[in-house]
Design an enzyme around this catalytic site. Structure first.
Site, PDB file in Angstrom:
ATOM      1  NE  ARG A 174     103.584 -94.922 -88.332  1.00  0.00           N
ATOM      2  CZ  ARG A 174     104.417 -95.017 -89.349  1.00  0.00           C
ATOM      3  NH1 ARG A 174     105.653 -94.606 -89.213  1.00  0.00           N
ATOM      4  NH2 ARG A 174     104.038 -95.509 -90.491  1.00  0.00           N
ATOM      5  CG  ASP A 213     106.902 -94.577 -92.455  1.00  0.00           C
ATOM      6  OD1 ASP A 213     105.851 -94.986 -92.939  1.00  0.00           O
ATOM      7  OD2 ASP A 213     107.211 -94.677 -91.256  1.00  0.00           O
ATOM      8  CD  GLU A 230     105.558 -67.321 -70.520  1.00  0.00           C
ATOM      9  OE1 GLU A 230     104.316 -67.443 -70.567  1.00  0.00           O
ATOM     10  OE2 GLU A 230     106.250 -66.957 -71.499  1.00  0.00           O
ATOM     11  N   PRO A 245     109.588 -76.111 -76.749  1.00  0.00           N
ATOM     12  CG  PRO A 245     108.449 -74.067 -76.828  1.00  0.00           C
ATOM     13  CD  PRO A 245     108.607 -75.310 -76.012  1.00  0.00           C
TER      14      PRO A 245
HETATM   15  N1  ADE Z   1     105.531 -77.169 -75.611  1.00  0.00           N
HETATM   16  C1  ADE Z   1     105.008 -76.060 -76.160  1.00  0.00           C
HETATM   17  N2  ADE Z   1     105.316 -75.973 -77.443  1.00  0.00           N
HETATM   18  C2  ADE Z   1     106.048 -77.077 -77.751  1.00  0.00           C
HETATM   19  C3  ADE Z   1     106.664 -77.559 -78.942  1.00  0.00           C
HETATM   20  N3  ADE Z   1     106.604 -76.885 -80.084  1.00  0.00           N
HETATM   21  N4  ADE Z   1     107.343 -78.703 -78.865  1.00  0.00           N
HETATM   22  C4  ADE Z   1     107.428 -79.389 -77.707  1.00  0.00           C
HETATM   23  N5  ADE Z   1     106.884 -78.984 -76.565  1.00  0.00           N
HETATM   24  C5  ADE Z   1     106.193 -77.830 -76.574  1.00  0.00           C
END
Ligand code: ADE
Length: 252
Positions: A165, A180, A127, A100
């Site tokens: 794709r 797209d 984590e 993330p």
């Molecule tokens: N791992 C956990 N959440 C994620 C996300 N939003 N994007 C990529 N990998 C992740």
């Protein structure tokens, strides 16, 4: 348009290889694999752990909640599969960590990734991952959006799906990626198929007119309107032609 790659290979590093079994077998991705346009190696990081119990996680230094993915099995897995050593410098292909904290996936980023004939995707878990994986192994970090999942497996599948794709021949209609949503910075126009009337809802007259110029104008207009209504942020990023402004004004 980046269409230099004719086939692609993905190497996915994961603690949960079974998460890929179903998705890689079905629909367009499954067919692309069957036809040799796409190949995927799913590698179990645990197979590269050196200790008897094949442990891949450990407690965080400094304390705190959760476990951390250890560096050794991830480095050894990537180095063996890519037949390369981190000490050599540049890896033979981009190595992307799913996290993330990475740059957010967009259609532009997807098309950038599709330029590479080979991609390695590392699925984080627990984590977090040991920082040395970030600093000395991966070449990129990608997030699929501002929310946190339990692991990188679904993000890796999303990247694989979106990138595949772009491989010529994977989609039935060669031009589809160009039409797209997002390809031209706009959301796509509405689609209709038979029957012409379903319950009391009919297909717009213009789509049945056979007038290709009018149809193209209508689609462009719908695309512009949808983008204005749903994603005004996108509209701000592109430059509209005089014709576009007229099409928008005609409806507002
Ligand atoms: N791992 C956990 N959440 C994620 C996300 N939003 N994007 C990529 N990998 C992740």
């Amino acid at each position: 348009m980046n269409r230099c790659v004719t086939a692609m290979h993905f190497d996915i590093f994961t603690l949960f290889p079974e998460a890929f079994d179903g998705p890689l077998r079905c629909s367009i991705v499954g067919r692309a694999i069957d036809r040799g346009l796409l190949s995927v190696g799913v590698h179990n990081i645990r197979d590269y752990a050196s200790d008897r119990h094949r442990v891949c996680d450990d407690y965080p230094y400094g304390g705190g909640a959760g476990m951390v993915l250890k560096p050794e099995p991830v480095f050894v897995a990537a180095e063996s599969v890519l037949n390369w050593s981190a000490a050599d410098g540049e890896p033979p292909c981009p190595i992307v960590l799913m996290t993330p904290q990475g740059r957010t996936l967009t259609q532009n980023l997807v098309s950038e990734l599709a330029e590479s004939p080979r991609l390695a995707l590392v699925c984080g878990h627990y984590e977090g991952v040991d920082e040395r994986i970030r600093e000395h192994l991966v070449t990129d970090e990608i997030s699929i959006g501002d929310y946190v999942l339990t692991g990188g497996e679904l993000p890796a599948l999303i990247i694989l799906d979106a990138v595949s794709r772009w491989i010529p021949g994977v989609l039935g209609d060669e031009d589809s990626v160009q039409e797209d949503s997002f390809a031209n910075g706009l959301i796509e126009h509405p689609h209709y198929t038979r029957p012409v009337a379903y319950r009391d809802w009919t297909v717009p007259e213009v789509l049945r007119s056979g007038d290709h110029g009018e149809i193209a104008r209508w689609r462009r207009q719908q695309s512009l309107l949808r983008t204005q209504q749903r994603r005004p942020d996108l509209l701000e990023r592109i430059s509209l032609t005089r014709e576009d402004t007229k099409l928008l004004d005609a409806q507002t």
